[in-house]
Design an enzyme around this catalytic site. Structure first.
Site, PDB file in Angstrom:
ATOM      1  N   CYS A 137       0.825  -1.215   0.000  1.00  0.00           N
ATOM      2  CA  CYS A 137       0.000   0.000   0.000  1.00  0.00           C
ATOM      3  C   CYS A 137       0.858   1.264   0.000  1.00  0.00           C
ATOM      4  O   CYS A 137       0.351   2.355  -0.306  1.00  0.00           O
ATOM      5  CB  CYS A 137      -0.933   0.010   1.210  1.00  0.00           C
ATOM      6  SG  CYS A 137      -2.177  -1.306   1.176  1.00  0.00           S
ATOM      7  N   TYR A 166      -6.209 -24.523   3.580  1.00  0.00           N
ATOM      8  CA  TYR A 166      -6.867 -23.267   3.903  1.00  0.00           C
ATOM      9  C   TYR A 166      -6.430 -22.208   2.881  1.00  0.00           C
ATOM     10  O   TYR A 166      -5.398 -22.341   2.222  1.00  0.00           O
ATOM     11  CB  TYR A 166      -6.494 -22.816   5.318  1.00  0.00           C
ATOM     12  CG  TYR A 166      -6.999 -23.740   6.399  1.00  0.00           C
ATOM     13  CD1 TYR A 166      -8.075 -23.389   7.204  1.00  0.00           C
ATOM     14  CD2 TYR A 166      -6.401 -24.985   6.615  1.00  0.00           C
ATOM     15  CE1 TYR A 166      -8.551 -24.234   8.198  1.00  0.00           C
ATOM     16  CE2 TYR A 166      -6.867 -25.847   7.601  1.00  0.00           C
ATOM     17  CZ  TYR A 166      -7.938 -25.460   8.388  1.00  0.00           C
ATOM     18  OH  TYR A 166      -8.410 -26.312   9.361  1.00  0.00           O
ATOM     19  N   GLY A 205      -6.741 -14.094   2.101  1.00  0.00           N
ATOM     20  CA  GLY A 205      -6.259 -12.940   1.365  1.00  0.00           C
ATOM     21  C   GLY A 205      -6.985 -12.648   0.071  1.00  0.00           C
ATOM     22  O   GLY A 205      -8.153 -13.003  -0.118  1.00  0.00           O
ATOM     23  N   ASP A 206      -6.279 -11.988  -0.834  1.00  0.00           N
ATOM     24  CA  ASP A 206      -6.880 -11.461  -2.052  1.00  0.00           C
ATOM     25  C   ASP A 206      -7.388 -12.541  -3.009  1.00  0.00           C
ATOM     26  O   ASP A 206      -8.169 -12.234  -3.917  1.00  0.00           O
ATOM     27  CB  ASP A 206      -5.863 -10.599  -2.811  1.00  0.00           C
ATOM     28  CG  ASP A 206      -5.435  -9.375  -2.014  1.00  0.00           C
ATOM     29  OD1 ASP A 206      -5.984  -9.169  -0.923  1.00  0.00           O
ATOM     30  OD2 ASP A 206      -4.555  -8.640  -2.485  1.00  0.00           O
TER      31      ASP A 206
END
Length: 554
Positions: free
Chosen positions: A44, A284, A287-288
């Site tokens: 980010c 599992y 996230g994105d």
């Protein structure tokens, strides 16, 4: 017997899963495999390094393999690509990208955190040395090298989402002229058009050329320069640029999951249950790359956001070690800085509510971020969406210079806590003149929404005027000076609020009165006055300011 946990991918989801797993079991064997060279970096923050706000590249590297190993005793293997998963034998095949050696690794539990990759449309000529994307540190490095080597005078950014807007600002901070191309009629699709129009105005004010409703169709080398490209848009217009950034969106990275036969959802992400488990009980995903349930509807959504990814990584680790903790849905709360403005949202926008045929009501408030008499007050424009009967919070959007984040954060918490708009008006929030008002923006929004539900005020919106009717009389209750400076809605008459009682002869009870002021507050006072005198009245929520934003460009 200790578990062996393999984690594919680092950054937010994978790194948080690894750290949590180690805190739960010091004896577990934990291996993290990352295709790239970095396991934990602030993606980010990449645009802010390009723009110069962040001056140290090292500040973007949150953990190195060595520091993570030292702190959490996790076997970190960067530049190791997982080629395949064998669910039957519970093994993966890995390739060391440095040595080209392939090997097999077994697991008791496998966590997939492959993230999302930039979506680049199949455009003729888009693969060239002046076209880049921004998702990773190496992507950032390539862009910086290109800027330093070619010293571009003009750049084009395709895509007006979070990354696109942040890159536009970064390039302008470097003194580069920028054109922003967006196929949709607005930037920032998470908010509605009237809110996005404030961002459009800010972009134009910052000397950004904004091309909405346009799409890149072809990229051609410039005949006269190796440092220029000719871009052909879908309306056949052409422009010359020295740097092209493709930021049209991301897509879940699901190739491993698809090849392994894991269930993929309708939106193209890996399908997981409330425990973050895939269709295989030992695998599992976080996230994105995954689909999660939307907080309001429960429908599957893709939410490539760092906050949810961190929570999901922790949750997956907990459940691998025997917990039965549920992921509590995704609100998609997000924020973005656009030069001097901030835009934030939570929950659903109006476009989505209409598409899903969900009943809703909406109100707007435009009020200062702190006490108006204290220097530096700036307006916060807030849109609140709620159910028309019980007042459940469906979503909110806000734009302003300061204080946007805390208002959306408060509403996000209220929504998750099951509060309604009736609760918003009673929230006890911090007040001192430099920080807020005795009645905060959130309180004001809750109060207006509550009045609407209780029928104490009937509001209307700009689209109501498009119907046109001889049964209505549109009344502008702003001062004469305001009207002279900014104009009126076509067809309105002007009776300033303080002259309203003396001007009742101009009004007929045979027509419904549609009153408005600049932002809605004086319109509310006028509405109460006229209603008490026996008139049928509606007040425009958000007033003339919202009408201008909703009708901008029409």
């Amino acid at each position: 017997m200790s578990k062996k946990i393999l984690i594919v991918g680092g950054v937010a989801g994978g790194a948080s899963a690894a750290a949590r797993a180690r805190r739960l079991d010091e004896q577990a064997e934990i291996i993290m495999l990352e295709r790239g060279a970095y396991i934990s970096f602030a993606n980010c923050g990449l645009p802010y390094y390009i723009g110069g706000e962040i001056t140290s590249r090292d500040a973007l590297i949150l953990q190195t393999p060595e520091s993570f190993k030292s702190r959490f005793n996790v076997d970190i293997r960067v530049q190791h690509e997982v080629l395949s998963i064998d669910k039957r034998t519970k093994t993966i095949t890995v390739k060391n990208l440095v040595t080209d050696i392939e090997y097999v690794e077994s697991y008791d539990a496998l966590i997939l955190s492959p993230g999302a990759s930039p979506f680049v449309p199949n455009i003729d000529g888009v693969d060239n040395h002046l076209t880049h994307r921004l998702r990773t540190l190496p992507d950032m490095d390539v862009i910086m090298t290109s800027i330093e080597a070619h010293k571009p005078q003009h750049a084009t950014v395709c895509g007006g989402g979070f990354i696109g807007l942040e890159v536009v600002e970064a390039l302008r901070h470097r003194g580069i002229k920028v054109t922003l191309v967006e196929f949709a009629p607005q930037v920032m699709s998470t908010v509605d058009i009237e809110m996005a129009n404030m961002l459009h105005n800010e972009l134009i004010a910052q000397d950004v050329t904004l091309l909405l409703g346009k799409a890149l169709q072809q990229v051609k080398p410039c005949n006269t320069s190796d440092t220029s490209l000719t871009l052909v848009l879908n309306d056949q217009t052409q422009l010359t640029t020295n740097l092209l950034i493709m930021a049209v969106g991301v897509k879940p990275e699901t190739s491993l999951a698809v090849d392994a036969g894991l269930t993929i959802g309708a939106l193209g992400g890996i399908q997981v249950n409330e425990f973050m488990c895939t269709s295989d009980p030992s695998i599992y995903a976080v996230g994105d790359a995954i689909e999660t349930p939307d907080y309001v509807t429960g429908d599957a959504v893709l939410a490539p956001l760092a906050g949810p990814a961190n929570r999901q990584g922790r949750l997956a680790a907990n459940n691998i070690f025997g917990a039965k903790e549920h992921y509590s849905k995704t609100q998609a709360t997000a924020i973005c800085k656009v030069f001097d403005l901030v835009v934030a949202s939570t929950g659903l926008n109006e476009k989505t509510l209409l598409r899903k045929h969900i009943p809703y009501q909406k109100i707007y408030v435009h009020t200062a971020n702190h006490a108006g008499y204290y220097p530096g007050a700036h307006p916060v424009s807030l849109k609140l969406l709620f159910s028309p009967e019980k007042g459940e919070i469906l979503g909110a959007q806000a734009v302003g210079k300061e204080g946007v984040d805390k208002r959306i954060d408060v509403i996000s918490v209220a929504q998750r806590a099951g509060m309604t708009v009736f609760d918003l008006q009673d929230l006890e929030l911090c007040y001192a003149p430099p920080f807020g008002s005795a009645r905060d923006v959130v309180n004001q929004a809750g109060l207006v929404a509550s009045n609407v539900i209780k029928g104490e005020e009937i509001v209307f919106h700009s689209d109501f005027l498009s119907k046109g009717s001889e049964q209505y009389l549109l009344v502008d209750v702003r001062g004469e000076g305001e009207v002279a400076n900014s104009g009126m809605i076509p067809g309105a008459i002007n009776i300033p609020l303080d002259q309203l009682r003396q001007s009742l002869a101009k009004l007929s009870k045979d027509k419904e009165l549609l009153v408005y002021c600049q932002v809605g507050l004086r319109g509310h006072v006028a509405s109460c006055l006229l209603t008490n005198l026996g008139y049928k009245v509606r007040n425009m929520s958000g007033g003339y300011k919202t009408w201008l934003l909703a009708n901008q460009g029409l």
